[in-house]
Structure formats: structure tokens, C-alpha cells
Motif scaffolding. Structure first.
Motif, mmCIF file in Angstrom:
data_model
loop_
_atom_site.group_PDB
_atom_site.id
_atom_site.type_symbol
_atom_site.label_atom_id
_atom_site.label_comp_id
_atom_site.label_asym_id
_atom_site.label_seq_id
_atom_site.Cartn_x
_atom_site.Cartn_y
_atom_site.Cartn_z
ATOM 1 N N ARG A 183 0.832 -1.208 0.000
ATOM 2 C CA ARG A 183 0.000 0.000 0.000
ATOM 3 C C ARG A 183 0.866 1.258 0.000
ATOM 4 N NH1 ARG A 183 -1.120 1.923 5.461
ATOM 5 N NH2 ARG A 183 0.103 0.700 6.961
ATOM 6 N N GLU A 191 2.225 1.836 -3.598
ATOM 7 C CA GLU A 191 1.204 2.409 -4.477
ATOM 8 C C GLU A 191 0.943 3.868 -4.124
ATOM 9 O OE1 GLU A 191 -1.428 2.790 -7.535
ATOM 10 O OE2 GLU A 191 -0.017 1.158 -7.132
ATOM 11 N N ALA A 192 0.946 4.175 -2.831
ATOM 12 C CA ALA A 192 0.746 5.570 -2.414
ATOM 13 C C ALA A 192 1.883 6.454 -2.915
ATOM 14 C CB ALA A 192 0.640 5.641 -0.889
ATOM 15 N N VAL A 215 -4.515 2.279 0.432
ATOM 16 C CA VAL A 215 -3.649 3.306 -0.156
ATOM 17 C C VAL A 215 -3.923 4.666 0.482
ATOM 18 C CG1 VAL A 215 -3.086 4.559 -2.280
ATOM 19 C CG2 VAL A 215 -3.369 2.081 -2.332
#
Length: 379
Positions: free
Chosen positions: A278, A281-282, A320
Motif C-alpha cells: 500500500r 502504491e501511495a 492506499v
């Protein structure tokens, strides 16, 4: 939609509703041009909203000319003289000139300033150190008297530029002094006026005139800054005296640029936080959005990312989103250093970002089209 008799009668009533005791002196050029520009701004808001009227501005300008042609008086002659400069379309300017000639044959001469040359004088700019906002100041000289205009734009590479204030006066120094005093008190985020190149003024204001941000006013042009609507056509007319310069295209980060940007921040985080999928992706979301037109962080970018971009793509409970909460301040701090943001500008940026994070994710606006790039013009 074509101009109907109903529309025509409506606008004749609007034009006829101008109180006599508020009409400017026909010999006061700036006052007359401001008045004329205000009517054209009012017409423009309706012409840009098909659900309200759907009539073109050119058609409404014709009604304006017809109205003043039917009233052979000095004020109407002055408004037509202003229209020869301010009408949006060349046809509207020609129609106003012909109507003014007809009034002259009826014994109503144009104002003494009609036809005199207006020349560009000095250009200045002031604004914030992040590049989010600039105010341009310009002086113009004419035999009937000098004019000075100011024009303030909020910039966003992702959203369209927004005009947030305008002003018009006969004294450029008065406009500059207000910003010299105010900005000098906040040098951590503002810079005092400096001279600007006329081409920079043209490029810095053109996009805000042609692509005003429908999204930020929820599609209703009447919610734009009132003084912008009052002075929009006057600024456009004066801009014809500037060397034409187009604003730079909005450029998305390439894969290589995005990879380099994200890798730098990832390396900065190693050993500081246990990275999960996560977080990765962030980081990609953070770096892509803040990499448009080159890496940059600012209060406007922070706000748009948290309140517009993320709600367009994610549910509030998405992992995210929580990762962005964890990483946002460290990301801003690292990017501010990597992009050489002035150290004294960091505290204000941090303060604003932390305030938005207090209620994050609020998701007050959730339009999936906001995550399309470039954003659809229909928004």
C-alpha cells in the motif's frame, strides 16, 4: 440555441435597468470601460451556460449595440465607444463603431477619448514563493489619463487556472504599494513586486481567460470572482497590446522521471518505516501527481491531491488512502528539500497540509472524471 425575441427583450430590460444616478461620466474613460466590461462579463456568464440561456456572446453583444443605438445620449455614445475596444468578437467591435457613427449623425458625438491611442507602460508581478499564485500589474498611457490594472491568478497544472481578483485604477503605484506592504510582512511565502516582461504577463493570464475552471465553481460561471467578471473583457482588450505568448503545455512525468522521483523518496524512507504494498502504491500516486511539469510541492498541489485527486480514485477506507496519511508530510518535506524550496517556505506548507490531514479523508467531492488527465473540459 439562436437568439429569440424572449432573450432579446430580457436583455433590453437588463440594459434599461441601469440607474441613471450610477451612470459614469461619459468623459471618464476608465469608468465607462469598466461599466461596459461589467455588462459584457454578465453576458458572458450566461453565454457559457447553455442550461441557463445558450445564446452566444456575439449575439448578446448585438443586443447591447442595438440598445445604445436606440438611445441618442452621451452615455450611450460612450458605451459604444468602449465597445469598439472591448467587444469579444471583431464583428462586435465593428458594429459598435458603425452605431457610433450613426449617433454622430443624429447630433450625439463620441466622447473626447474615442479613438485615442492606449499604449502599454510598465509591467510588474508579485505572488507566492510556491508558484501557486501571481498578481500581474500593468500600466497604460493615453492622452485622457493613465490606467492601471491588476490581475491575480491561482495556478494549478492539474486543474485549470482560476482568476481570484482584479482591480482597475488610474494609479499603478497605489496597486503596487498595497502588495509591497502586505507581502513584505510574509516573506516566508510571498515575494514583493518585481518587474515583469510583457510576454510573461500574456502567457501567465491567457489560460485563465480562455479555460476558466468550471469544476471549482461547480459549473456556474456566476460564482467566479465578481471583480473578474467586471473586468474580464477590459483585461482581454488590453491584452491585445501585449506580445502574444502561449502558456507552456502541461507535461506529465515520463516513466523514467517517475521512476527516478519515486526511487529517491523510497531510498529516503528505508529504515524509517516498514514499507508494504500500500505504501508503494501511495508513493506512485504522490510522485505522479506532484511530478506534473516537474517535481514541485505547494499548498495548492497538496489541497488538490488530497481533496480532488484521491477521492476521484479511491474509497475512504482503501489501504492506499491510509498509506498516504502516513507518508504525506514526510513526502512533502523530502520533496521540498530535493527541489530546493526556500527553507523559510516550509513551515507554512506543513501547517496547511496538517490542517487538511486533520479531516482526511473527508471526501466532500467524489467525481471520477477528476482522475482523468487532461481533465475533461466538460467538468
Amino acid at each position: 440555441m439562436a437568439l429569440t425575441e424572449e432573450h432579446r427583450e430580457k436583455w433590453l430590460r437588463v440594459l434599461g435597468g441601469y440607474p441613471d444616478d450610477e451612470k459614469p461620466d461619459p468623459e471618464h474613460r476608465l469608468a465607462v470601460e469598466t461599466s461596459c466590461s461589467g455588462f459584457l462579463g454578465n453576458m458572458w456568464t450566461r453565454a457559457t451556460m447553455p442550461e441557463v440561456q445558450g445564446v452566444s456572446l456575439a449575439e448578446l453583444e448585438t443586443v447591447f449595440v442595438q440598445y445604445h443605438l436606440s438611445r441618442p445620449e452621451p452615455f450611450s455614445a460612450a458605451m459604444l465607444a468602449a465597445m469598439t475596444e472591448l467587444a469579444d468578437a471583431p464583428g462586435g467591435r465593428r458594429a459598435a463603431a458603425k452605431a457610433l457613427e450613426r449617433l454622430g449623425r443624429l447630433g450625439v458625438p463620441p466622447p473626447s477619448w474615442y479613438g485615442e491611442e492606449m499604449t502599454l507602460g510598465e509591467c510588474w508581478k508579485a505572488g507566492d514563493v510556491y508558484g501557486d499564485q501571481l498578481t500581474f500589474f500593468c500600466s497604460f498611457h493615453a492622452p485622457s489619463g493613465d490606467q492601471a490594472l491588476s490581475y491575480t491568478v491561482d495556478y494549478s497544472e492539474y486543474h485549470f487556472d482560476m482568476v481570484v481578483d482584479c482591480d482597475a485604477t488610474g494609479d499603478l503605484d497605489r496597486l503596487l504599494e498595497l502588495h509591497r506592504v502586505r507581502n513584505a510582512k510574509s516573506l516566508d511565502r510571498l515575494f514583493v513586486p518585481v518587474e515583469a516582461d510583457p510576454a510573461e504577463v500574456s502567457a501567465g493570464t491567457r489560460r485563465s481567460l480562455e479555460d476558466w475552471d468550471i469544476f471549482c465553481v461547480e459549473g456556474d460561471a456566476r460564482r467566479l470572482a465578481p471583480r473578474f467578471l467586471m473586468l474580464r473583457e477590459l483585461w482581454r482588450a488590453r491584452l491585445r497590446r501585449f506580445p502574444r505568448a502561449e502558456p507552456a503545455e502541461v507535461r506529465q512525468p515520463s516513466d523514467d522521471e517517475l521512476s527516478l522521483f519515486a526511487s529517491g523518496f523510497l531510498n529516503h524512507l528505508l529504515g524509517r518505516i516498514l514499507l508494504e504494498a500500500r505504501h508503494v502504491e501511495a508513493i506512485r500516486e504522490l510522485c505522479w501527481f506532484h511530478g506534473i511539469n516537474g517535481p514541485k510541492v505547494s499548498p495548492t498541489r497538496a489541497y488538490v491531491f488530497l481533496e480532488r485527486w484521491l477521492p476521484a480514485k479511491y474509497e475512504p477506507g482503501d489501504p492506499v488512502v491510509e498509506a498516504v496519511r502516513d507518508l504525506f508530510i514526510p513526502f512533502l518535506r523530502w520533496t521540498a528539500s530535493a527541489t530546493d524550496l526556500e527553507p523559510m517556505a516550509w513551515p507554512y506548507l506543513k501547517f496547511k497540509a496538517e490542517r487538511w490531514l486533520d479531516e482526511f479523508p473527508s471526501w466532500s467531492a467524489r467525481d471520477p472524471d477528476c482522475a482523468r488527465f487532461p481533465r475533461p473540459r466538460s467538468l
